[in-house]
Write an enzyme that holds these catalytic residues in place. Structure first.
Site, PDB file in Angstrom:
ATOM      1  CB  VAL A  37     -20.836 -91.010-100.695  1.00 48.64           C
ATOM      2  CG1 VAL A  37     -21.286 -90.181 -99.495  1.00 48.64           C
ATOM      3  CG2 VAL A  37     -21.752 -90.750-101.888  1.00 48.64           C
ATOM      4  N   PRO A  57     -16.266-103.454 -96.938  1.00 52.95           N
ATOM      5  CG  PRO A  57     -17.746-104.276 -98.543  1.00 52.95           C
ATOM      6  CD  PRO A  57     -17.641-103.266 -97.431  1.00 52.95           C
ATOM      7  CB  ALA A  59     -14.622-107.366-102.563  1.00 49.98           C
ATOM      8  CG  ASP A 128     -27.271 -89.097-101.371  1.00 48.98           C
ATOM      9  OD1 ASP A 128     -26.935 -87.900-101.421  1.00 48.98           O
ATOM     10  OD2 ASP A 128     -26.677 -90.012-101.962  1.00 48.98           O
TER      11      ASP A 128
END
Length: 282
Positions: A37, A57, A59, A128
Site C-alpha cells: 500500500v 522499519p 526489515a 482501508d
C-alpha cells in the site's frame, strides 16, 4: 437545506466527495508503512512532486521502496516502527507536514495517528479505513499532463480500477501530446499578447483552435508552426488552416477503405460469374 433556485440539483450520494487537484509540489508529507500500500501511495505523491518522508522499519521494507530511497524518490527515510505521536512532528523545527498517510496493519496505532492529525487540522489518510480518511485515493489515468481519477468514495476500489481501464482504453493515443502542445501554444500567445484586456479574446481563439483541429494535429504541432499561428493567424483572430501534412495522416485510412471496397466488389463479381456458370452447366 435552504431553498435552491434555478436548475434542480441531482440527488446527493452518501459517498460523494469533492474531487480536487491538491497542490503538493515541494511540500512535506509523511508516509507511515513500508508495504504494498505504501508503494501505491508513493506513486501518487511522486507524481504530485511532494517531498516524501517515509517512516518504516528496514526489515519490513518493500524492495521497490528500498530502490526508490536509493534513487532519491523518497526525500527522507526514517528506518523505524511507528510507536508514538512524537514521531509525527517534523524534526527540523519547521511547520507541520502538509499531509500524513498511514499504511500499516495496526488499527489502534492508525487511529492514534488519525486523532492526532485531526486535532492539528492536518489532512490524514488511513489505508482501508474510510471513516479515518479526510480524502480518498482514486484509480488514476495519467497521459502526460492529463489526469483522470475514477472514485467510488472508498466503496468499490476494484470496480474503480475496472472502470478506469475502460475509460483509458477509449482515450486517443495522442491525447497527452496534444494537451502539452496546447499548453505551449497558450504560453506563447500570452508572451506575444500579455495584455489582461485581451484575456477573453485569447481564450476564445484557443477554444476555436481546440474545437477545429484534431487531437492528432495538435499532437503534431511544432514550435515553429505554433509561432507562425500566433504571428499570422492570431492577429486576424483566424483559426489556423490544416496543413497538407496533417491530411496525409488520413491517407492510409482512405487507401485501406478503398482497397476494402475494391476487394469486396471484385469478390462479388467473381462469385456472380461462378454462380452463373454453375447454373448454366446444370
Amino acid at each position: 437545506m435552504g431553498h435552491v433556485t434555478g436548475t434542480a440539483l441531482a440527488e446527493r450520494t452518501p459517498a460523494g466527495g469533492l474531487l480536487i487537484a491538491w497542490q503538493l509540489k515541494d511540500r512535506p508529507v509523511l508516509l507511515i508503512g513500508g508495504g504494498e500500500v505504501a508503494v501505491s501511495r508513493v506513486v501518487h505523491l511522486y507524481h504530485a512532486y511532494a517531498r516524501i518522508t517515509l517512516l518504516a522499519p528496514r526489515a519490513h521494507l518493500h524492495p521497490t521502496l528500498a530502490a526508490w530511497i536509493e534513487a532519491g524518490v523518497i526525500a527522507t527515510y526514517i528506518p523505524d516502527w511507528y510507536t508514538n505521536p512524537s514521531q509525527l512532528e517534523r524534526k527540523d523545527g519547521n511547520d507541520d507536514y502538509a499531509m500524513i498517510f498511514t499504511a500499516i496493519d495496526d488499527m489502534e496505532r492508525s487511529q492514534e495517528v488519525c486523532d492526532w492529525c485531526r486535532a492539528r487540522k492536518i489532512p490524514v489518510n488511513v489505508a482501508d479505513v474510510p471513516a479515518s480518511c479526510d480524502f480518498y485515493f482514486g484509480s488514476m489515468i495519467r497521459r502526460g499532463p492529463l489526469q483522470v481519477m475514477v472514485s467510488t468514495g472508498g466503496q468499490g476500489p476494484r470496480l474503480a480500477r475496472l472502470l478506469r481501464q475502460r475509460i483509458e482504453s477509449a482515450l486517443p493515443p495522442a491525447v497527452g501530446a496534444a494537451i502539452t502542445n496546447v499548453g505551449l501554444l497558450r504560453s506563447k500567445l500570452r508572451e506575444a499578447e500579455p495584455a489582461q484586456a485581451l484575456s477573453g479574446e485569447r481564450m476564445a481563439w484557443m477554444s476555436k483552435v481546440c474545437d477545429t483541429l484534431t487531437l492528432d494535429e495538435l499532437a503534431a504541432l511544432s514550435p515553429s508552426t505554433a509561432q507562425h499561428w500566433i504571428h499570422h493567424d492570431w492577429p486576424q483572430r483566424r483559426v489556423p488552416r490544416r496543413s497538407r501534412r496533417s491530411w496525409q495522416t488520413y491517407m492510409p485510412c482512405r487507401q485501406s477503405v478503398g482497397s476494402f471496397v475494391l476487394g469486396s466488389v471484385t469478390t462479388m463479381i467473381l462469385y456472380t460469374a461462378w454462380a452463373y456458370r454453375r447454373s448454366s452447366s446444370s
